[in-house]
Design an enzyme around this catalytic site. Structure first.
Site, PDB file in Angstrom:
ATOM      1  N   SER A   1      11.034  50.362  57.291  1.00  0.00           N
ATOM      2  CA  SER A   1      11.550  51.032  58.472  1.00  0.00           C
ATOM      3  C   SER A   1      10.535  51.967  59.115  1.00  0.00           C
ATOM      4  O   SER A   1       9.593  51.528  59.744  1.00  0.00           O
ATOM      5  CB  SER A   1      12.837  51.762  58.102  1.00  0.00           C
ATOM      6  OG  SER A   1      13.605  52.049  59.239  1.00  0.00           O
TER       7      SER A   1
ATOM      8  N   ASP B   1      -1.624  47.638  65.412  1.00  0.00           N
ATOM      9  CA  ASP B   1      -1.700  47.008  66.728  1.00  0.00           C
ATOM     10  C   ASP B   1      -2.752  47.656  67.624  1.00  0.00           C
ATOM     11  O   ASP B   1      -3.408  46.983  68.419  1.00  0.00           O
ATOM     12  CB  ASP B   1      -0.339  47.071  67.420  1.00  0.00           C
ATOM     13  CG  ASP B   1       0.608  45.973  66.951  1.00  0.00           C
ATOM     14  OD1 ASP B   1       0.215  45.203  66.052  1.00  0.00           O
ATOM     15  OD2 ASP B   1       1.730  45.888  67.465  1.00  0.00           O
TER      16      ASP B   1
ATOM     17  N   LYS C   1      12.356  45.844  57.412  1.00  0.00           N
ATOM     18  CA  LYS C   1      13.570  46.402  58.018  1.00  0.00           C
ATOM     19  C   LYS C   1      13.244  46.867  59.431  1.00  0.00           C
ATOM     20  O   LYS C   1      12.667  47.921  59.628  1.00  0.00           O
ATOM     21  CB  LYS C   1      14.130  47.564  57.204  1.00  0.00           C
ATOM     22  CG  LYS C   1      15.406  48.136  57.815  1.00  0.00           C
ATOM     23  CD  LYS C   1      15.930  49.310  57.012  1.00  0.00           C
ATOM     24  CE  LYS C   1      17.175  49.868  57.689  1.00  0.00           C
ATOM     25  NZ  LYS C   1      16.890  50.450  59.011  1.00  0.00           N
TER      26      LYS C   1
END
Length: 444
Positions: free
Chosen positions: A297, A308, A322
């Site tokens: 999470s 990224d 998750k």
């Protein structure tokens, strides 16, 4: 107790919303769903009239609520005053017990993570273990609050827990001496070669500020400049979405951190860099993020954002997967719903739901003799009954490619112990940073 306090530990990557329900709104729902409610009420009446023993209304209503939420996904749940108070205690103060985070999984008590340095950690209890008995008594099917109550107790007292560990043929007993658990969401240390190591154990209040303080202290302790940073998110089950954003923002100066998209327009939220901190407080310092199957999470938000933006190199094992957001919706003064209301996406548009974050370099934990077997049987989001499906199809190969053997990682746990290495993943990350000589390896 304030819901804002309870929310911080209520779920993995949770947002709080107070949604008032109007009488007109209830009337609309009742009008649309009256046949279904009639069936529910008929079942209630039959049970009250014909069950072999008298049944209290509280039992039937709570069972109906739990059943509705269990039909949705593994993370939606009803929390009453006891559960909210337990979560508040976990995040705001200290308590006496074992020092583990647990969750119920199909009636079994599963260890999400032992807190670093806690009695459970020192006794060898690991993330992914199942506790089947407490002092010889079977606890399968027990409510999570009841299991927690049995494991807590005065510091200095002993408790025997029976552990089933995936990958082992037989269960085994562990005696743990309870202690006073001081919650430390962030710890740090300066390692050789001016490499900083910051461990984030959960995303509770002020984690972003604590990591910033740790970075400042590491820079002050270093002889000369700090050469690199290991941001350790292993075994971190998540926590506050706001703190995940704050931690990511420490190291990013532009671009999106995470996008939250839900069914309703109000649930579509985009979080950008410099919304909490100005600029990159680490000033381009090379960073390696460590993750494993217990990183979930909020941990995946941070790892995905830094990956990224090519701000950090991600190492370790594929994360839990998750990719959903839970909102705490108060019902009464001492009860609330923890309801899944949105999915989140990394800056490149990836949903980590089911698939998780794949490390740039897969590094197994060779110093743990059970690691290989536990990896083969590791439980992730995609294994949970009723989990949300990722909208983007994931090829099976992408979910198993990180389990392939790598010729670089062939040392045994015994050989590493002889070399004085008790945490191979951390050691590998530190050695990688030392070889870079201050170069940002994520951008090469």
């Amino acid at each position: 107790m304030k819901f804002a306090s309870a929310f911080r530990a209520a779920a993995l990557c949770t947002a709080v919303a107070l949604l008032p329900a109007t009488t007109a709104g209830f009337a609309q729902v009742e009008g649309r769903a009256s046949p279904e409610f009639a069936r529910l009420f008929a079942t209630y009446q039959r049970i009250k009239a014909s069950y072999v023993e008298p049944v209290e209304d509280e039992v039937l209503i709570r069972g109906a609520i739990d059943g509705m939420l269990a039909a949705l996904d593994p993370h939606s749940a009803y929390l009453d005053g006891v559960a909210l108070e337990r979560l508040n205690t976990m995040i705001e103060g200290n308590y006496q017990g074992l020092g583990i985070s647990i969750q119920m999984e199909d009636g079994a008590v599963k260890v999400v993570s032992p807190f670093r340095g806690s009695p459970a950690d020192q006794a060898g209890i690991k993330a992914g273990d199942y506790i089947t008995h407490i002092n010889g008594q079977l606890i399968f099917g027990m409510e999570v609050d009841e299991a927690v109550a049995q494991m807590r107790g005065p510091a200095g007292t002993d408790i025997e827990v029976t552990i089933f560990r995936p990958g082992r043929d037989d269960s085994f007993e562990v005696v743990v001496t309870r202690g006073v658990i001081e919650l430390e969401p962030v710890t740090w240390e300066l390692l050789g070669g001016n490499i900083g190591h910051i461990q984030v154990n959960e995303f509770s209040a002020d984690v972003g500020a604590d990591v910033r303080q740790g970075l400042s202290e590491l820079q002050a302790q270093a002889t000369g400049r700090l050469e690199g940073l290991v941001l350790d998110l292993r075994r971190n089950p998540g926590g506050s979405l706001d703190e995940a954003v704050a931690l990511s923002d420490l190291f990013l100066s532009s671009g999106q951190i995470v996008a939250q998209r839900g069914r309703n327009r109000r649930d579509n939220i985009f979080f950008d860099a410099e919304s909490v901190y100005r600029g990159d407080v680490a000033d381009g310092l090379p960073i390696i993020v460590l993750i494993d199957e217990g990183s979930a999470s909020a941990s995946e938000i941070v790892a995905g954002a830094l990956q990224d933006h090519r701000r950090a190199l991600v190492m370790g094992e594929r994360s839990f997967g998750k990719g959903s957001v839970q909102t705490l919706l108060p019902l009464t003064r001492d009860s609330a719903l923890k309801l899944t209301t949105a999915r989140y996406y990394t800056p490149s548009g990836r949903s980590v739901q089911e698939g998780g974050i794949a490390p740039d370099i897969r590094v197994p934990q060779l110093s743990d003799p059970d690691a290989e077997r536990r990896q083969r049987l590791a439980l992730r989001e995609s294994d949970l009954r009723g989990h949300l499906i990722n909208e983007v199809s994931i090829e099976d190969e992408s979910l198993i490619r990180d389990r392939l053997d790598d010729p670089r990682f062939q040392l045994t746990a015994a050989e590493l112990e002889e070399m004085g290495i008790d945490d191979f993943q951390l050691d590998y990350a530190v050695r990688t940073l030392r070889r870079t000589g201050g170069t940002n390896i994520a951008r090469n």
